[in-house]
Design an enzyme around this catalytic site. Structure first.
Site, PDB file in Angstrom:
ATOM      1  N   ASP A  97       0.833  -1.195   0.000  1.00  0.00           N
ATOM      2  CA  ASP A  97       0.000   0.000   0.000  1.00  0.00           C
ATOM      3  C   ASP A  97       0.877   1.258   0.000  1.00  0.00           C
ATOM      4  O   ASP A  97       1.928   1.280  -0.633  1.00  0.00           O
ATOM      5  CB  ASP A  97      -0.926  -0.028   1.220  1.00  0.00           C
ATOM      6  N   HIS A 128      -3.526   5.797   3.830  1.00  0.00           N
ATOM      7  CA  HIS A 128      -4.333   4.661   3.390  1.00  0.00           C
ATOM      8  C   HIS A 128      -3.779   3.331   3.895  1.00  0.00           C
ATOM      9  O   HIS A 128      -4.528   2.471   4.363  1.00  0.00           O
ATOM     10  CB  HIS A 128      -4.422   4.662   1.861  1.00  0.00           C
ATOM     11  N   ASN A 221     -13.455   0.039  -7.130  1.00  0.00           N
ATOM     12  CA  ASN A 221     -14.616   0.916  -7.012  1.00  0.00           C
ATOM     13  C   ASN A 221     -14.972   1.525  -8.357  1.00  0.00           C
ATOM     14  O   ASN A 221     -14.114   1.708  -9.207  1.00  0.00           O
ATOM     15  CB  ASN A 221     -14.338   2.054  -6.032  1.00  0.00           C
ATOM     16  N   SER A 288     -11.376  -1.130  -0.794  1.00  0.00           N
ATOM     17  CA  SER A 288     -10.082  -1.079  -0.101  1.00  0.00           C
ATOM     18  C   SER A 288     -10.193  -1.571   1.334  1.00  0.00           C
ATOM     19  O   SER A 288      -9.244  -2.126   1.885  1.00  0.00           O
ATOM     20  CB  SER A 288      -9.555   0.360  -0.058  1.00  0.00           C
TER      21      SER A 288
END
Length: 420
Positions: A97, A128, A221, A288
């Site tokens: 990430d 994130h 998404n 996520s």
């Protein structure tokens, strides 16, 4: 509000990471702040000169006191039931990430090693990666009034950073981070990002599988105005990768969850709470965040069943899932306790009639609770009826005799032997 735009073409994986603990909007368009790191579809240049490392303005987050109730995802998954069996000890999970803030109170001492494919800093400047890591492994600090906990709080983490910001034009970095994680002992690799299908990424996934590492990936998404135009996300669409969709608090597939990606299971991905900076963020949404819930469950399974291969672990998770509930839900919501404890043939084909759990505890109905009010009324009625019956019996014996004597008092008769 954090960050800028994440650019990743049709495979963009965006999310909202609102700092307020209020429900997030239903959709997460790609130009909203706080998006997940993704790889661009543009081919990487053969020779590039790295730009100077950007200043790392670490996220702050809100204090734990902002979390006033147990997060809904914890209540829904109830993974604490599986903690009676395992909390993930002995398993290493890689977070591929934007980095991990290893100094967060609930993540201290958990990061075993770090790698920065971006060439900047292992620190998480975006936030994130820390959010993802918290869902997987945040320590249990409820004794200090922190309601939030991770799914597998005893795992170790590998910090495999591939993005210094919300996007990267070098689509080889994600593959490098996955390969590093596999070669450094990760048994579960969480990839909460989407990328195009490339030879480098395919080879990285094969390398991980050769090392028996289970890759868990977000399905991706889609903004509402892109619905119907979306494309499959990778590595989620590769064979042997556990692909995770997002659901809301009602268990319904989120409107932003990508349907073009092959879906295996679903997990909470709306109005999620997790770690950020040295504090917390709420209102998070995106596939996520569904992925790390599944990664935590995979870690619990690997800790409890260490001899299973990565594919057998995936089979357990799919077989014990709650069942699909519409398009884009796959085998349905993950079930932590069942995934860890159910009697399952690890080589069964998920979805087949013989793939259901083979057994387990047989539920025995508990006796109905005693209704004290009803019992009291019943006793009172029974007692009253008995008293009335005695009165009637007495009257039946006394009244006829009284009538025969004209209601005159009777005389006592003294026995002869007692007379003077």
């Amino acid at each position: 509000m954090r960050g800028g735009r994440i650019a990743a073409g049709a495979a963009s994986l965006a999310l909202t990471s609102a700092l307020a603990f209020a429900p997030a909007a239903a959709a997460a368009p790609a130009d909203r702040p706080g998006a997940a790191p993704t790889a661009s579809k543009k081919p990487a240049r053969q020779k590039t000169q790295r730009a100077p490392a950007p200043k790392c303005n670490k996220q702050i987050g809100q204090p734990a006191s902002a979390i006033t109730v147990e997060p809904w995802a914890q209540r829904r998954l109830d993974f604490e039931e599986a903690w009676r069996i395992t909390r993930g000890r002995g398993v290493t999970v890689a977070v591929v990430d934007s980095g991990i803030n290893a100094n967060h109170p609930q993540l201290k001492g958990k990061v075993a090693a770090s790698f920065d494919a971006s060439g900047t800093t292992p620190d998480d400047c975006l936030g994130h990666g820390t959010e993802v890591a918290g869902i997987i492994a945040a320590a249990d600090m409820r004794g200090r009034n922190v309601p939030f906990v991770g799914v597998a709080p005893q795992v170790k983490l590998l910090n495999a950073k591939f993005a210094s910001g919300e996007s990267t034009q070098d689509n080889t970095l994600l593959a490098k981070a996955i390969t590093w994680a596999a070669e450094h002992g990760a048994k579960v690799i969480n990839v909460s990002s989407a990328a195009p299908d490339t030879a480098a990424l395919r080879e990285a996934v094969r390398t991980a599988q050769r090392h028996d590492a289970l890759i868990v990936a977000a399905a991706g998404n889609v903004a509402q105005d892109q619905r119907g135009k979306e494309s499959a996300a990778y590595p989620a669409s590769y064979k042997g990768v556990l692909s995770v969709a997002a659901v809301d608090e009602a268990g319904t597939i989120s409107g932003f969850s990508n349907h073009k990606t092959r879906i295996d299971v679903s997990a909470p991905g709306q109005n999620v709470i997790s770690t950020l900076g040295d504090g917390y963020a709420g209102g998070l949404q995106g596939t996520s965040f569904g992925a790390p819930f599944a990664s935590g469950v995979a870690a619990l399974v690997r800790a409890r069943h260490p001899k299973l291969t990565y594919q057998q672990v995936i089979n357990r998770i799919l077989i014990t899932a709650e069942g699909g509930n519409g398009q884009g839900s796959g085998h349905g919501m993950i079930s932590p306790l069942q995934a860890v404890s159910a009697l399952v043939d690890p080589d069964a084909t998920p979805g087949a009639a013989d793939a259901r759990p083979l057994g387990g505890a047989v539920p025995i109905a508990k006796p109905e609770p005693v209704d004290h009010r009803t019992r009291t009324i019943g006793l009172a009625v029974a007692g009253g009826a008995l008293a009335l019956a005695l009165v009637v019996a007495f009257a039946g014996a006394v009244i006829p005799r009284g009538r025969r004597r004209g209601w005159r008092p009777g005389r006592a008769v003294i026995p002869a032997e007692e007379r003077d």
